[in-house]
Design a protein around this motif. Structure first.
Motif, PDB file in Angstrom:
ATOM      1  N   ARG A  60       0.834  -1.206   0.000  1.00 19.75           N
ATOM      2  CA  ARG A  60       0.000   0.000   0.000  1.00 19.75           C
ATOM      3  C   ARG A  60       0.868   1.255   0.000  1.00 19.75           C
ATOM      4  O   ARG A  60       0.598   2.210  -0.738  1.00 19.75           O
ATOM      5  CB  ARG A  60      -0.922   0.003   1.226  1.00 19.75           C
ATOM      6  CG  ARG A  60      -1.790   1.252   1.317  1.00 19.75           C
ATOM      7  CD  ARG A  60      -2.712   1.222   2.501  1.00 19.75           C
ATOM      8  NE  ARG A  60      -1.989   1.160   3.758  1.00 19.75           N
ATOM      9  CZ  ARG A  60      -2.552   1.219   4.955  1.00 19.75           C
ATOM     10  NH1 ARG A  60      -3.864   1.331   5.051  1.00 19.75           N
ATOM     11  NH2 ARG A  60      -1.841   1.146   6.046  1.00 19.75           N
ATOM     12  N   PHE A 108       0.726   3.994  -3.105  1.00 23.28           N
ATOM     13  CA  PHE A 108       0.305   5.389  -2.940  1.00 23.28           C
ATOM     14  C   PHE A 108       1.419   6.351  -3.379  1.00 23.28           C
ATOM     15  O   PHE A 108       1.146   7.399  -3.980  1.00 23.28           O
ATOM     16  CB  PHE A 108      -0.080   5.667  -1.488  1.00 23.28           C
ATOM     17  CG  PHE A 108      -1.517   5.387  -1.184  1.00 23.28           C
ATOM     18  CD1 PHE A 108      -2.532   6.004  -1.888  1.00 23.28           C
ATOM     19  CD2 PHE A 108      -1.878   4.483  -0.178  1.00 23.28           C
ATOM     20  CE1 PHE A 108      -3.863   5.744  -1.621  1.00 23.28           C
ATOM     21  CE2 PHE A 108      -3.204   4.213   0.093  1.00 23.28           C
ATOM     22  CZ  PHE A 108      -4.198   4.844  -0.635  1.00 23.28           C
ATOM     23  N   LEU A 133      -3.130  -0.984  -5.532  1.00 20.99           N
ATOM     24  CA  LEU A 133      -4.002  -0.630  -4.411  1.00 20.99           C
ATOM     25  C   LEU A 133      -5.212  -1.560  -4.358  1.00 20.99           C
ATOM     26  O   LEU A 133      -5.637  -1.985  -3.276  1.00 20.99           O
ATOM     27  CB  LEU A 133      -4.446   0.833  -4.528  1.00 20.99           C
ATOM     28  CG  LEU A 133      -3.365   1.872  -4.214  1.00 20.99           C
ATOM     29  CD1 LEU A 133      -3.831   3.264  -4.603  1.00 20.99           C
ATOM     30  CD2 LEU A 133      -3.002   1.836  -2.736  1.00 20.99           C
ATOM     31  N   TYR A 170     -10.720   1.244  -6.424  1.00 18.92           N
ATOM     32  CA  TYR A 170      -9.440   1.553  -7.058  1.00 18.92           C
ATOM     33  C   TYR A 170      -9.299   0.844  -8.403  1.00 18.92           C
ATOM     34  O   TYR A 170      -8.740   1.413  -9.358  1.00 18.92           O
ATOM     35  CB  TYR A 170      -8.283   1.178  -6.131  1.00 18.92           C
ATOM     36  CG  TYR A 170      -8.093   2.162  -5.001  1.00 18.92           C
ATOM     37  CD1 TYR A 170      -7.636   3.447  -5.254  1.00 18.92           C
ATOM     38  CD2 TYR A 170      -8.385   1.812  -3.682  1.00 18.92           C
ATOM     39  CE1 TYR A 170      -7.475   4.364  -4.225  1.00 18.92           C
ATOM     40  CE2 TYR A 170      -8.221   2.726  -2.647  1.00 18.92           C
ATOM     41  CZ  TYR A 170      -7.770   3.994  -2.921  1.00 18.92           C
ATOM     42  OH  TYR A 170      -7.597   4.902  -1.910  1.00 18.92           O
TER      43      TYR A 170
END
Length: 712
Positions: free
Chosen positions: A85, A89, A111, A127
């Motif tokens: 994660r 990001f 994600l 996502y």
């Protein structure tokens, strides 16, 4: 993507062996022997190399860095999901800042994979749909196929198998049409898994065999553990325990070398199940213990509950009900706290069997009824899942039609754009030649003016950046605090609902028992004592919960006055005397009469009640509780509640006043609690200008002391 450990729901149909299967078994073992040991090194080495490359580009803002972040995010998927994660990001933020669409698509895919990994399917679909939306404007077949494959896995986990198959086949078609041969094995592997889920084992083996052949042709050695694990579990489902055990043992060695705890946990869990099937219960217990330890380290509550149930089944296989029962209790608590409904039904059925073996018919019947309720609920959930699956299929067909229409429109627009570009290019060339002279004359003036404007804008952007950064940090801090508060609230109400449900169910059962049975006076008196105990437990828990809720909503006020502390202690001793008598605990109240304090009477009453309740709860039968008073300072008293109970170690003392409701302990007679009591005690004492301190020694006892002012 590794298979889930609840494979007993997947591989439930036994297929007959065939010649093709025998060849395939030999091929699988050969690949395992040749390729799997280097893989354990490759995974760790690959992640290390990617981090080193990323360090070189630490301050860069390029597409190369975005691709590295996405590759590292994907590489760590089975090892450190939180890192997946984090890097996803980071890749998304960088790709957006430089307008890198491919990086954005890959980040959304990673994600979606992460949230699917942690069973947050709504977030995963969000996502993945965002990635597909971006992909509509980009010619990126590999990204589209990966998004569709991950979305298929999400639907598979939700039980929408028909939709999942369609998404996998759509991804497979895109990879084949675009000659993405190296990408085919992962999709084939997932199709094999899904075929196993719906009981088509022969088809599953065909998919696995094709995936393995492609890997052999391309010389691929990465991610073989997923494919080989699935093959082993097919063998296990077909009761070919020797073949399954051989593959799993080799996988265990590879997982240990690569420190892949996720794979290692799966291997030990399934070896434990095979040992149960072969009635080798001691070996089964050893495997489940290893798997349990690994799942606790990873905080995989689904896996923890499955391991605990496995340990219970192994002990029941040896008729050790006393050893099986604590595992089932812990498994039930975890399953209820994390809403693992299928596991709850399974556990209630096993608990019913334990009580039946103990000749405790009422309890056995109670848990069997709970098991039937979960069975009915699961049946209804399956019906709802089928309906939603049909809805998703309809939506998917609409999406497919829209996709084909968009493809045709895009091709037409591309042809028109090519013609327009050629036509406009000729016109633009003539115009540019005409304007070139004029532009060159004005370029010096424009350059000077632009430089001044850029400098001014740069200063303004720097100022805005600093302000935005400060606001972002503030918002992140607030969001983190809110998340912690929300987690605490969710955990509390989960535990409180559990602790209230049991006594209320007991009350209901006892009341029904009194209505159904013709009880004698002595029998009714025994039942009434039990009813009174359960009502008092519910009342005490509700009182603590309401007081805590008021403190969290800042709605509680402290109104101190002169109070007689001994009166409050006497009232509470009267309240708890039946409990003390039932456990043969002697209570020695050494507080002199007429001892006055300046404090809020109701709040201090709750303080005394909680401390007395804890002392009695954690003191063994025949123990002693002593209440004393000392002069702490000229204007304050120190009161102490001392018991000869089980005491606490250093680690427990450090966590005593933290809102971690999962680590609560049971009393010496199995008494339950929410863990709120001491938090309220500490809070109320501070509101009354007092302090709380604790001294404890494991196996000797505990002393809780608090101070209160003598006067205003």
């Amino acid at each position: 993507m590794l298979i889930d450990k609840l494979d007993q729901f997947f591989f439930h149909q036994e297929a007959k062996p065939s010649a093709a299967l025998a060849v395939f078994c030999g091929l699988s073992i050969a690949f395992l022997t040749v390729f799997l040991p280097p893989f354990a090194y490759t995974q760790t080495e690959t992640a290390t190399q990617l981090r080193q490359q990323l360090k070189v580009l630490e301050k860069a803002t390029s597409t190369e860095k975005a691709d590295l972040l996405n590759r590292l995010s994907q590489e760590l998927y089975n090892y450190y999901p939180d890192s997946t994660r984090h890097y996803a990001f980071a890749a998304l933020s960088l790709s957006k800042s430089i307008g890198y669409q491919i990086g954005i698509i890959d980040a959304y895919r990673n994600l979606g994979g992460f949230y699917n990994r942690v069973s947050k399917y709504d977030s995963a679909r969000f996502y993945l749909d965002m990635g597909l939306l971006v992909n509509k404007d980009v010619d990126y077949p590999k990204g589209q196929a990966n998004l569709l494959s991950t979305k298929a896995r999400t639907f598979e986990d939700l039980g929408y198998y028909s939709s999942s198959v369609e998404y996998y086949l759509r991804a497979l078609r895109i990879k084949e049409e675009n000659e993405l041969t190296s990408e085919l094995p992962s999709t084939l592997n997932n199709l094999g898994l899904l075929a196993s889920v719906i009981g088509e084992n022969e088809r599953a083996l065909a998919f696995f065999q094709r995936a393995l052949q492609i890997r052999e042709q391309l010389g691929q050695t990465e991610n073989l553990e997923s494919l080989l694990t699935n093959i082993a579990l097919v063998y296990k489902g077909q009761k070919k325990y020797d073949e399954a055990s051989k593959l799993l043992e080799n996988l265990k060695e590879a997982a240990e070398k690569s420190n892949n705890n996720y794979l290692l946990s799966i291997v030990h869990h399934n070896l434990g199940q095979i040992a149960i099937a072969e009635e080798d219960f001691p070996a089964s217990i050893e495997h489940f213990k290893v798997s349990l330890e690994l799942d606790r380290e990873m905080e995989d509550y689904e896996g923890i509950s499955a391991d605990l149930v496995g340990l219970a089944r192994a002990h029941l296989g040896m008729s050790n009900t006393n050893q099986a029962f604590p595992y089932l209790q812990e498994a039930l608590y975890i399953a209820e706290s994390n809403d693992i409904r299928l596991r709850q039904g399974e556990i209630h059925e096993l608990i019913s069997q334990v009580y039946e073996l103990r000749n405790e018919g009422m309890q056995a019947l109670h848990h069997y009824k709970l098991f039937k309720e979960f069975y009915v609920s699961a049946f209804n959930s399956d019906s709802l899942r089928v309906r939603k699956d049909l809805e998703e299929r309809y939506k998917l067909e609409r999406e497919e039609a829209d996709f084909m229409q968009q493809q045709r429109e895009r091709e037409l627009a591309r042809n028109n754009e090519t013609a327009r570009v050629v036509r406009n290019g000729i016109i633009a060339l003539l115009i540019m030649m005409t304007l070139a002279l004029a532009v060159s004359v004005r370029s010096v003036k424009i350059h000077r003016k632009a430089r001044l404007q850029v400098t001014k804008q740069k200063d303004e952007l720097e100022r805005l950046y600093q302000e935005t950064t400060a606001q972002k940090e503030k918002i992140e801090t607030i969001a983190k605090n809110l998340e912690e508060v929300n987690k605490t609230k969710d955990k509390l109400f989960s535990i409180v609902s559990h602790d209230l449900r049991s006594p209320i169910n007991s009350l209901n059962s006892l009341m029904q028992y009194t209505l159904d049975e013709n009880l004698s006076q002595d029998e009714f008196l025994q039942v009434s004592h039990k009813l009174k105990h359960e009502v008092e437990h519910v009342h005490f828990t509700l009182l603590n919960l309401l007081q805590w809720a008021k403190t969290q909503m800042k709605g509680i006020t402290t109104e101190p006055s002169e109070i007689q502390i001994n009166d409050l202690i006497t009232d509470n001793l009267d309240l708890y005397r039946p409990i003390a008598q039932s456990k043969l605990i002697h209570i020695d109240n050494q507080i002199p009469p007429q001892t006055t304090c300046w404090a809020d009477k109701d709040q201090i009453n709750l303080v005394i009640r909680n401390l007395l309740n804890n002392a009695l709860k954690f003191t063994h039968k025949g123990g002693k509780v002593t209440i004393i008073r000392e002069e702490d300072a000229p204007n304050s008293w120190r009161f102490s509640v001392k018991d000869t109970g089980i005491g606490m170690d250093t680690d427990t003392l450090q966590k005593l006043f933290k809102p971690n409701f999962q680590n609560k302990r049971y009393g010496t007679a199995g008494e339950k609690g929410t863990g709120l009591g001491l938090i309220l005690v500490k809070d109320f004492l501070e509101k009354n200008r007092g302090e709380l301190s604790v001294e404890s020694k494991l196996g000797v006892g505990s002393t809780f002391s608090f101070t209160l002012p003598k006067r205003k």
